[in-house]
Design an enzyme around this catalytic site. Structure first.
Site, mmCIF file in Angstrom:
data_model
loop_
_atom_site.group_PDB
_atom_site.id
_atom_site.type_symbol
_atom_site.label_atom_id
_atom_site.label_comp_id
_atom_site.label_asym_id
_atom_site.label_seq_id
_atom_site.Cartn_x
_atom_site.Cartn_y
_atom_site.Cartn_z
ATOM 1 C CG PHE A 95 -1.892 0.983 1.404
ATOM 2 C CD1 PHE A 95 -3.114 0.780 0.796
ATOM 3 C CD2 PHE A 95 -1.681 2.144 2.141
ATOM 4 C CE1 PHE A 95 -4.125 1.722 0.913
ATOM 5 C CE2 PHE A 95 -2.688 3.085 2.263
ATOM 6 C CZ PHE A 95 -3.908 2.863 1.651
ATOM 7 C CB SER A 130 -7.236 4.758 8.798
ATOM 8 O OG SER A 130 -8.324 4.324 8.009
ATOM 9 C CE LYS A 131 -3.575 -1.156 4.105
ATOM 10 N NZ LYS A 131 -2.694 -2.271 4.430
ATOM 11 N NE ARG A 132 -10.571 0.693 8.155
ATOM 12 C CZ ARG A 132 -9.498 0.516 8.938
ATOM 13 N NH1 ARG A 132 -8.585 -0.381 8.621
ATOM 14 N NH2 ARG A 132 -9.335 1.225 10.035
ATOM 15 C CG ASP A 133 -10.022 7.607 6.314
ATOM 16 O OD1 ASP A 133 -11.228 7.489 6.562
ATOM 17 O OD2 ASP A 133 -9.142 7.721 7.194
#
Ligand code: GLU
Length: 448
Positions: A14, A219-222
């Site tokens: 990522f 965060s990663k999910r944003d």
């Protein structure tokens, strides 16, 4: 002494927008000073590392145009001059770390402890003079007071992050460590290690974090957190770059759109803002629009054709000149590549689908004779250019004693199936007489 900086990501699969910004600031500083930008993959955590995870980083940096300058010559690219180097992989440098651990042991700075190797951390406070954050006096925490020493080689033989990070910065003669503020808490340990090796530490510049618009930690999910999402959605790399350099740095006069060459000329570390940056997707979309408007037509068309293809609309069966003209009517109007298909798909389909609400509103019995009259007048035109169409439509409206708008809306719906789109007269001119008459006929048939 010439500036040497590095971007040192761990391959997690990522590339966070914050990581991309760290890479960019390092690269900008190297280009600004005529120094060297190094890419170092911190892949000592073997369990987590995969080739794909490395590719994510390389692809992201290449897409942004952040070429690295140095590194071991890789087998396949041997002989090429540019881009043939590196990156450095920590997984290929174990011998270097082993020797350096030995050196620390010999100097009395490290010792064996339950199969691991520990570093003897000085007990005095350590002053960090950071180019962004300012002076930070790092004292030992209560827990560290008891035993400040820390592991540098685990009992399984794996060297830990603090050690390999410092050894590489030392071996690679890094002059400035520009990285995320989350590493500020590691910096005292790193400075202590440099001192133990008998050298001065590099200068540090810790960049404030990127927060969500609402101030929470990103965060990663944003949405928008992954650089890959911009590549996949065909954002313009120069727009993303422009957005990234405004995240925590700002040119004088609050300017927003600054050409890269100029950023390279004026970028400097002390100007990095101390406050956390806020991530604002709307602003990025606005920048993408600005850069898309300014892009060369050929480039825009390439993006548009790709976006249309992804949406299942093929342009290859059409005359290239027609495709160019059609796309030309939307170049200034769309923010994102993904906005293009719904905006211009009507040029490339034989059967339109009509907006149901607008159909009820405009395809009325009252409008039928009006559209019929316009159809007849259009049929008699030999010049189907935008001004001629505009004059004709106005003249027909005047003759019918109705407002221009009363014709414009049904005609737009008839020609495109929608209520919004490119300028009406331009799109009619591009569609051409034959298609326009056919679409008006289809509409008249629906009106009865
Ligand atoms: N591998 C570390 C990270 O990805 C690098 C820290 C540094 O730049 O020194 O956060």
């Amino acid at each position: 002494m010439s500036v040497r900086v590095r971007f040192a990501p761990s391959p997690t699969g990522f590339l966070h927008i914050g990581g991309a910004r760290t890479a960019l600031f390092n690269w900008l500083y190297a280009r600004h000073t005529g120094g060297t930008f190094i890419l170092r993959i911190e892949d000592t955590d073997v369990a987590r590392n995969t080739q794909e995870a490395v590719e994510v980083i390389l692809k992201g940096l290449r897409w942004l145009g952040l070429e690295w300058d140095e590194g071991p010559i890789s087998g396949q690219s041997r002989g090429e001059s540019k881009g043939a180097h590196g990156p450095y992989f920590q997984s290929q440098r174990s011998e270097i770390y082993r020797k350096r651990v030995q050196e620390l042991k010999e100097k009395g700075h490290a010792y064996e402890h339950e199969g691991a190797v520990k570093f003897r951390m000085p007990r005095e406070p350590i002053l960090i003079s950071d180019l962004v954050v300012g002076g930070v006096n790092r004292e030992l925490t209560d827990r560290e007071q008891l035993d400040p020493d820390f592991v540098i080689v685990r009992s399984d033989g794996q060297p830990v992050f603090h050690l390999v990070n410092v050894v590489d910065d030392l071996e690679m003669r890094i002059t400035h460590v520009i990285r995320g503020e989350d590493h500020l808490s590691n910096t005292a340990k790193h400075i202590a290690l440099f001192r133990a090796f008998g050298v001065d530490s590099p200068k540090y510049a810790h960049i404030p974090l990127i927060l969500n618009k609402d101030g929470t930690k990103m965060s990663k999910r944003d949405k928008g957190a992954s650089l890959m999402s911009y590549i996949d959605e065909d954002y313009l790399p120069e727009a993303v770059m422009n957005y990234l350099y405004l995240l925590g740095w700002s040119p004088k006069g609050n300017r927003e759109i600054v050409p890269l060459e100029e950023v390279i000329r004026i970028f400097d570390l002390p100007q990095i803002l101390r406050s956390n940056a806020r991530f604002d997707l709307d602003k990025l979309h606005w920048l993408n629009w600005e850069h898309m408007r300014a892009s060369k037509p050929e480039r825009f068309n390439e993006i548009a054709i790709r976006a249309l293809g992804k949406a299942g609309i093929q342009t290859s069966g059409f005359d290239p000149e027609y495709v160019r003209e059609a796309l030309g009517t939307c170049k200034e109007k769309v923010k994102l590549a993904a906005d293009i298909p719904p905006f211009v798909d009507f040029y490339f389909v034989s059967e339109l689908s009509y907006d149901p609400e607008a159909t009820q509103k405009y395809f009325t019995p009252e409008n039928k004779p009006r559209v019929a009259k316009l159809r007849e007048t259009f049929a008699g035109l030999s010049n189907f250019a935008p001004d001629a169409l505009q004059n004709t439509l106005k003249a027909v409206a005047a003759e019918l004693g109705i407002k221009v708008g009363a014709l414009v809306h049904p005609v737009r719906l008839a020609a495109t199936g929608k209520t919004v789109g490119p300028s009406l007269y331009h799109l009619l001119a591009v569609l051409g007489k034959e298609r326009v008459l056919k679409r008006l006929d289809d509409t008249l048939a629906r009106m009865s």
